[in-house]
Scaffold this motif. Structure first.
Motif, short mmCIF file in Angstrom:
data_model
loop_
_atom_site.label_atom_id
_atom_site.label_comp_id
_atom_site.label_asym_id
_atom_site.label_seq_id
_atom_site.Cartn_x
_atom_site.Cartn_y
_atom_site.Cartn_z
N VAL A 1 0.79 -1.03 -0.59
CA VAL A 1 0.13 -0.09 0.16
C VAL A 1 0.92 1.10 -0.21
CG1 VAL A 1 -1.68 1.02 1.34
CG2 VAL A 1 -2.09 -1.38 0.63
N ILE A 2 2.02 1.44 0.58
CA ILE A 2 3.17 2.40 0.99
C ILE A 2 3.40 2.83 -0.21
CG2 ILE A 2 5.19 3.12 1.23
CD1 ILE A 2 4.54 1.65 4.28
N CYS A 3 3.71 1.70 -1.47
CA CYS A 3 4.43 2.06 -2.83
C CYS A 3 3.22 2.32 -3.69
CB CYS A 3 5.21 0.22 -3.20
SG CYS A 3 6.33 -0.41 -2.66
N TYR A 4 1.96 1.47 -3.39
CA TYR A 4 0.48 2.38 -4.07
C TYR A 4 0.59 3.82 -4.46
CZ TYR A 4 -4.08 2.22 -5.93
OH TYR A 4 -4.82 2.79 -7.02
N LEU A 5 1.02 4.00 -2.60
CA LEU A 5 0.68 5.90 -2.00
C LEU A 5 1.45 6.41 -2.92
CD1 LEU A 5 -0.41 5.52 1.31
CD2 LEU A 5 -2.02 6.13 -1.20
N LEU A 6 2.86 5.73 -2.81
CA LEU A 6 3.84 6.74 -4.05
C LEU A 6 4.50 6.60 -5.29
CD1 LEU A 6 7.38 5.82 -0.89
CD2 LEU A 6 5.57 7.69 -1.29
N LEU B 1 6.12 -4.66 -7.99
CA LEU B 1 5.76 -6.03 -7.95
C LEU B 1 4.96 -5.63 -6.41
CD1 LEU B 1 6.19 -9.30 -7.80
CD2 LEU B 1 8.15 -8.83 -7.04
N PRO B 2 5.40 -4.97 -4.86
CA PRO B 2 4.89 -4.68 -3.80
C PRO B 2 3.14 -4.67 -4.18
CG PRO B 2 6.96 -4.21 -3.33
CD PRO B 2 6.52 -4.46 -4.67
N VAL B 3 3.29 -4.07 -4.73
CA VAL B 3 1.38 -3.81 -5.06
C VAL B 3 0.79 -4.37 -5.83
CG1 VAL B 3 0.37 -1.55 -6.19
CG2 VAL B 3 2.32 -0.96 -5.26
#
Length: 355
Positions: free
Chosen positions: A43-48, A65-67
């Motif tokens: 979620v952090i990566c998605y927001l960034l 990838l984390p997203v």
């Protein structure tokens, strides 16, 4: 990118990073804790991502990838949280693999694809991601009323209502605005909702109920070295009324109260003329069971084991015994029996009653 989005998404990322640190410190040894950390990082990566310049190649794939893994990690976490006595189904890796493959093909394919092919893979990835989140929400909802751990029941409700619904909305919005202009204000609204959810999660994890996640997750003894393991929590002392209620419960179950087909804890509370939440507490804290079906299975499998080993009942089909002791069908009986004895009822009978 608007200043509103940057402000709210930055706040959300900071809060999510704080939550991930808390989970990592306390629960990184647990598989469920690691999957939850991956959800938070995703979620952090998605927001960034919207705040960064366009990324391509390997860097783009590593950032995305984390997203991509969030829906799968969410389902795996919910399974470990709610179905702690059952292994993750093997067939579940098929939609997980398809979701990852479709997502990579849609945005990071090593082979150049036409626009139409990218759209097909994008739609397939969105469909499979929605499916994984839906499976996670079904896992949270399944056997909710049988859960005896009060903190876990609250956590299930929070995840089901807030996080699961939020993920469904985000993926649906992605699909809706994938090939059309995004209305002004929608990204900022999204970041605001994310920051509010993150703030609520941090308040819950750090202030309102700091032990909730630990109480909810089953922690095997093998996950913690013996010298680091905390001492077992003392069992609360029973007052006179609770002692009477416990004796009444044990007498009722020993006389066959567990044989009612589809028995729920609410129905058992009515049979014992007591309140449901008091009965939950009694079975969980004083008898040590985390799930009501697990409690029933203890009695049912005891009786089934005795009857399967009885030569006078060798003529009875396994299904008949399963129905007699309260199961609706053979499948849940076989699963519960195998968890206890590590063999099927038929194999158990064969061992106990050799020809």
């Amino acid at each position: 990118m608007t200043s509103g989005y940057l402000f709210f998404s930055g706040g959300a990322c900071a809060l999510l990073l704080l939550a991930a640190t808390k989970v990592s410190v306390n629960h990184r040894r647990l598989a469920a804790g690691r999957w939850l950390i991956l959800v938070l990082i995703g979620v952090i990566c998605y927001l960034l991502l919207p705040t960064l310049p366009p990324l391509t190649g390997l860097m783009g794939l590593l950032m995305h990838l984390p997203v991509i893994l969030v829906p799968a990690a969410f389902w795996l976490f919910t399974h470990l949280l709610c179905r702690e006595e059952e292994p993750f189904p093997r067939w579940g890796w098929i939609p997980i693999g398809l979701s990852i493959a479709f997502s990579i093909a849609a945005s990071h394919s090593p082979i150049p694809l036409g626009r139409s092919a990218e759209e097909v893979f994008f739609n397939l990835s969105q469909f499979t991601r929605l499916g994984l989140i839906g499976l996670g929400m079904l896992t949270l909802h399944g056997q909710f009323h049988s859960d005896l751990v009060e903190e876990r029941r609250r956590l299930r409700a929070i995840l089901l209502i807030a996080v699961g619904t939020y993920m469904l909305i985000v993926i649906s919005a992605e699909s809706l605005f994938a090939y059309r202009p995004v209305p002004n204000g929608v990204p900022t609204l999204h970041a605001l909702l994310a920051s509010l959810l993150s703030l609520a999660a941090c308040l819950w994890l750090l202030a309102l109920s700091p032990s909730a996640l630990g109480d909810s997750l089953l922690q095997p003894a093998t996950d913690i070295p013996e010298e680091e393991a905390p001492p077992p929590a003392p069992v609360p002392t029973l007052d006179e009324q609770q002692q009477m209620q416990l004796a009444k419960l044990q007498k009722h179950m020993e006389s066959g109260g567990y044989r009612y087909t589809g028995l729920t804890i609410r129905e058992l509370a009515e049979q014992l003329d007591t309140r449901e939440h008091l009965l939950r507490t009694l079975i969980n804290r004083h008898l040590g069971y985390r799930n009501f079906n697990e409690y029933l299975n203890q009695f049912r499998i005891d009786e089934a084991s005795a009857r399967l080993a009885d030569p006078e009942q060798a003529h009875l089909p396994v299904l008949t015994i399963a129905l007699d002791i309260g199961y609706r069908s053979l499948s849940p009986f076989n699963a519960a029996f195998k968890r206890r004895h590590n063999q099927t009822p038929t194999e158990y009978r064969r061992d106990k009653l050799p020809a």
